[in-house]
Design a protein around this motif. Structure first.
Motif, PDB file in Angstrom:
ATOM      1  N   GLY A 299      16.273   1.742  -1.839  1.00  0.00           N
ATOM      2  CA  GLY A 299      15.910   0.794  -3.097  1.00  0.00           C
ATOM      3  C   GLY A 299      16.849   0.782  -4.219  1.00  0.00           C
ATOM      4  O   GLY A 299      16.637  -0.093  -5.198  1.00  0.00           O
TER       5      GLY A 299
ATOM      6  N   LYS B 157       6.172  -0.974  -1.173  1.00  0.00           N
ATOM      7  CA  LYS B 157       5.922   0.231  -0.824  1.00  0.00           C
ATOM      8  C   LYS B 157       5.022   1.041  -1.524  1.00  0.00           C
ATOM      9  O   LYS B 157       5.351   1.144  -2.883  1.00  0.00           O
TER      10      LYS B 157
ATOM     11  N   GLU C 293      12.095   2.611   0.882  1.00  0.00           N
ATOM     12  CA  GLU C 293      12.068   1.075   1.163  1.00  0.00           C
ATOM     13  C   GLU C 293      12.934   1.004   2.466  1.00  0.00           C
ATOM     14  O   GLU C 293      13.522   1.838   2.913  1.00  0.00           O
TER      15      GLU C 293
END
Length: 326
Positions: free
Chosen positions: A88, A301, A134
């Motif tokens: 991320g 998420k 992620e």
């Protein structure tokens, strides 16, 4: 279910980086806290002490500068291997990867072939907070000029890394966090891949093909073992999502007649959609039913306490296989 014990992903990557640093004086490592700390997950532990701060470099907390520096280093003839702390956190470096690294070779009319590797810890299963779990492999898989790898074993990570530093173009290697220190994994067939970028058939079967990659390969294998002998599942570990080894997938589908694609990134506009479209175009006559995709729906998420409601597990894979083969 039988299991095997092997080196974890982190140990294999550390050993491979050690070998590469010893073999090639042009190669260096660059990333946040990778030197004195050894990285958030200690993947580069001990390398700064062994090779010095000039070859194992702690970077500023700015991903754009990490990749930006690496592009310049690659153009000057060095071979940088970068680490981004979490998937991320990659977004600030997208500009450098897409508009610079991916296009440098073409911009120079093929006169330069800069080698550049970006390592990214990825995916969930370890109770990470926002931005830490992620799975963004599809983000770069569609970019011309960037190769994207997603290993599920230390052996594959080592092979991919050795190949990536020689490619002469940027490679993004996604490393599943929950596999860094895992040693016991479901048994898989030892059949080697046909080439450094080829997929690997890790379980032979006759009733249905599952194409997958990354950490969730282990859940797929566990589900396949649990369903046998009622359903005989063939498992294809893609290993790379750009380029995609569709030939291996198509040969498998020709044998089984069914295809399920399982991945941890969100379903919409993901790797599974590309595989399904390619099989529909090139292997439709072999199919005994529609291609299915099993992946999380398109949403951010969630926090750690709700991770199990988001991630695809063994039971969901088993249920989907049974639906497709009933």
């Amino acid at each position: 279910m039988s299991t095997v014990r092997s080196a974890g992903l982190a140990e294999a990557i550390n050993a491979t980086l050690t070998d590469l640093l010893e073999e090639d004086p042009r190669l260096l490592l660059l990333g946040e806290d990778i030197g004195r700390l050894g990285g958030v997950f200690r993947v580069t532990r001990g390398l700064r002490e062994r090779f010095g701060e000039h070859r194992v470099r702690d970077a500023l907390l700015a991903e754009s500068t990490i990749v930006g520096q690496a592009v310049g280093m690659a153009l000057s003839g060095l071979v940088p291997v970068c680490e981004i702390q979490f998937d991320g956190f990659t977004y600030p470096a997208v500009n450098q990867l897409v508009t610079q690294a991916a296009r440098i070779g073409g911009r120079w009319n093929g006169q330069v072939s800069p080698s550049l590797v970006v390592r990214i810890p990825t995916a969930g299963g370890f109770r990470g907070i926002e931005h830490h779990s992620e799975s963004n492999e599809a983000l770069f898989a569609r970019v011309p000029g960037i190769s994207v790898a997603c290993p599920s074993t230390g052996e594959d990570a080592a092979q991919i890394l050795r190949y990536a530093v020689t490619l002469g173009s940027p490679v993004v290697m996604y490393e599943p966090i929950r596999l860094y220190w895992r040693r016991d994994t479901p048994a898989r067939d030892p059949e080697p891949a046909r080439s450094p970028t080829a997929a690997r058939i890790v379980r032979r079967g006759t009733d249905l093909t599952v194409a997958t990659f990354g950490a969730i390969t282990l859940e797929v294998l566990e589900a396949a073992h649990a369903l046998a002998p009622e359903v005989d599942v063939e498992v294809v570990d893609l290993r790379w999502v750009a380029p995609l080894d569709m030939d291996t997938v198509l040969r498998s589908v020709a044998r089984t007649g069914r295809l399920l694609v399982v991945h941890e990134g969100s379903k919409d506009v993901g790797i599974g959609a590309e595989i399904a479209a390619s099989v529909a175009e090139r292997g439709f006559d072999a199919l005994r039913g529609p291609v299915h995709r099993l992946a999380p729906e398109r949403r951010a998420k969630p926090p750690a306490d709700f991770e199990s409601d988001y991630m695809i597990g063994v039971q969901e894979i088993k249920d989907e296989v049974l639906v497709m083969t009933k």
